[in-house]
Design a protein around this motif. Structure first.
Motif, short mmCIF file in Angstrom:
data_model
loop_
_atom_site.label_atom_id
_atom_site.label_comp_id
_atom_site.label_asym_id
_atom_site.label_seq_id
_atom_site.Cartn_x
_atom_site.Cartn_y
_atom_site.Cartn_z
N LEU A 11 0.83 -1.21 0.00
CA LEU A 11 0.00 0.00 0.00
C LEU A 11 0.86 1.25 0.00
O LEU A 11 0.55 2.24 -0.66
CB LEU A 11 -0.93 0.01 1.22
N ARG A 12 1.96 1.20 0.72
CA ARG A 12 2.82 2.37 0.80
C ARG A 12 3.41 2.71 -0.57
O ARG A 12 3.44 3.87 -0.98
CB ARG A 12 3.94 2.10 1.80
N SER A 13 3.89 1.69 -1.27
CA SER A 13 4.49 1.95 -2.58
C SER A 13 3.44 2.42 -3.59
O SER A 13 3.72 3.27 -4.43
CB SER A 13 5.23 0.73 -3.10
N LYS A 14 2.23 1.87 -3.48
CA LYS A 14 1.16 2.31 -4.38
C LYS A 14 0.84 3.78 -4.13
O LYS A 14 0.63 4.56 -5.06
CB LYS A 14 -0.10 1.47 -4.18
N TRP A 15 0.79 4.15 -2.86
CA TRP A 15 0.50 5.54 -2.50
C TRP A 15 1.60 6.46 -3.01
O TRP A 15 1.34 7.52 -3.56
CB TRP A 15 0.36 5.65 -0.98
N ARG A 63 3.64 5.95 -5.53
CA ARG A 63 3.53 6.04 -6.99
C ARG A 63 2.44 7.01 -7.40
O ARG A 63 2.59 7.82 -8.31
CB ARG A 63 3.24 4.67 -7.59
N LYS A 64 1.31 6.92 -6.70
CA LYS A 64 0.18 7.80 -7.00
C LYS A 64 0.55 9.26 -6.78
O LYS A 64 0.27 10.13 -7.60
CB LYS A 64 -1.01 7.42 -6.12
N MET A 65 1.22 9.52 -5.66
CA MET A 65 1.60 10.89 -5.34
C MET A 65 2.65 11.43 -6.32
O MET A 65 2.61 12.60 -6.69
CB MET A 65 2.15 10.98 -3.90
N ARG A 66 3.59 10.58 -6.75
CA ARG A 66 4.58 11.01 -7.73
C ARG A 66 3.91 11.36 -9.05
O ARG A 66 4.28 12.33 -9.71
CB ARG A 66 5.62 9.91 -7.96
N ALA A 67 2.91 10.57 -9.44
CA ALA A 67 2.17 10.85 -10.68
C ALA A 67 1.45 12.19 -10.58
O ALA A 67 1.44 12.97 -11.53
CB ALA A 67 1.19 9.73 -10.98
N GLU A 68 0.82 12.44 -9.43
CA GLU A 68 0.13 13.73 -9.25
C GLU A 68 1.12 14.89 -9.27
O GLU A 68 0.83 15.95 -9.83
CB GLU A 68 -0.66 13.73 -7.94
N LYS A 69 2.28 14.70 -8.69
CA LYS A 69 3.30 15.73 -8.67
C LYS A 69 3.78 16.02 -10.09
O LYS A 69 3.99 17.19 -10.46
CB LYS A 69 4.47 15.28 -7.80
N ARG A 70 3.95 14.96 -10.90
CA ARG A 70 4.35 15.14 -12.30
C ARG A 70 3.30 15.95 -13.05
O ARG A 70 3.63 16.84 -13.82
CB ARG A 70 4.55 13.79 -12.98
N LYS A 71 2.00 15.62 -12.81
CA LYS A 71 0.92 16.35 -13.47
C LYS A 71 0.94 17.83 -13.08
O LYS A 71 0.73 18.71 -13.91
CB LYS A 71 -0.45 15.76 -13.10
N LYS A 72 1.20 18.08 -11.81
CA LYS A 72 1.21 19.45 -11.31
C LYS A 72 2.38 20.25 -11.89
O LYS A 72 2.23 21.42 -12.25
CB LYS A 72 1.29 19.43 -9.78
N ASN A 73 3.55 19.63 -11.99
CA ASN A 73 4.75 20.33 -12.43
C ASN A 73 4.93 20.37 -13.94
O ASN A 73 5.78 21.09 -14.44
CB ASN A 73 5.99 19.71 -11.80
N GLU A 74 4.15 19.56 -14.68
CA GLU A 74 4.31 19.47 -16.13
C GLU A 74 4.16 20.81 -16.84
O GLU A 74 5.01 21.17 -17.67
CB GLU A 74 3.33 18.45 -16.69
N PRO A 75 3.11 21.62 -16.56
CA PRO A 75 2.99 22.90 -17.26
C PRO A 75 4.16 23.84 -16.98
O PRO A 75 4.64 24.54 -17.88
CB PRO A 75 1.69 23.50 -16.72
N LYS A 76 4.65 23.84 -15.73
CA LYS A 76 5.78 24.70 -15.38
C LYS A 76 7.03 24.28 -16.16
O LYS A 76 7.75 25.13 -16.68
CB LYS A 76 6.08 24.60 -13.89
N GLU A 77 7.28 22.98 -16.22
CA GLU A 77 8.47 22.49 -16.92
C GLU A 77 8.39 22.81 -18.40
O GLU A 77 9.38 23.21 -19.02
CB GLU A 77 8.59 20.97 -16.74
N LEU A 78 7.21 22.63 -18.99
CA LEU A 78 7.03 22.90 -20.40
C LEU A 78 7.25 24.39 -20.70
O LEU A 78 7.95 24.74 -21.67
CB LEU A 78 5.63 22.48 -20.84
N ALA A 79 6.70 25.25 -19.87
CA ALA A 79 6.89 26.69 -20.06
C ALA A 79 8.35 27.06 -19.93
O ALA A 79 8.89 27.87 -20.71
CB ALA A 79 6.04 27.46 -19.05
#
Length: 125
Positions: free
Chosen positions: A5-9, A11-27
């Protein structure tokens, strides 16, 4: 392997972080590459995003790899002492990458074939 459960959590949080930071990185990337249309790009801006390697170093490395590739073709050592069906080598050892579950399954399959009597083909009367 990572099914807790810990690793799944995590992974989920890393994916959300990637989604959040993606527009900033692209800009940031667009700003670095475009740099206002002037074409002047400082290496300090690019180094924040990617690793910068000089072209001469890459060319030298490519030439070295080609030279090694030509030499290695004749001296290539294959793992031909391993049986394809059982995955065992000449000492009866499984490959290092194989896990215990796979070994157990192959061993059970081998034992089942050994213990089963062969039936004759043809009519059964």
């Amino acid at each position: 392997m990572a099914k807790s459960l810990r690793s799944k959590w995590k992974r989920k949080m890393r994916a959300e972080k990637r989604k959040k930071n993606e527009p900033k990185e692209l800009a940031r990337l667009k700003a670095t590459l475009g740099h206002g249309g002037t074409g002047d790009i400082s290496m300090k801006d690019v180094e924040q995003i990617a690793t910068v390697v000089p072209v001469e170093k890459l060319k030298a490395k490519a030439v070295d790899v080609q030279m090694q590739g030509e030499e290695d073709v004749s001296t290539m050592d294959m793992d031909s002492k391993r049986k394809k069906k059982t995955q065992l080598d000449e000492h009866g050892q499984y490959p290092t990458w194989m896990n215990q579950r796979q070994m157990k399954k192959l061993k059970a399959k081998r034992k089942a074939k050994k213990g089963k009597p062969k039936t004759k083909k043809g009519l059964a009367w």
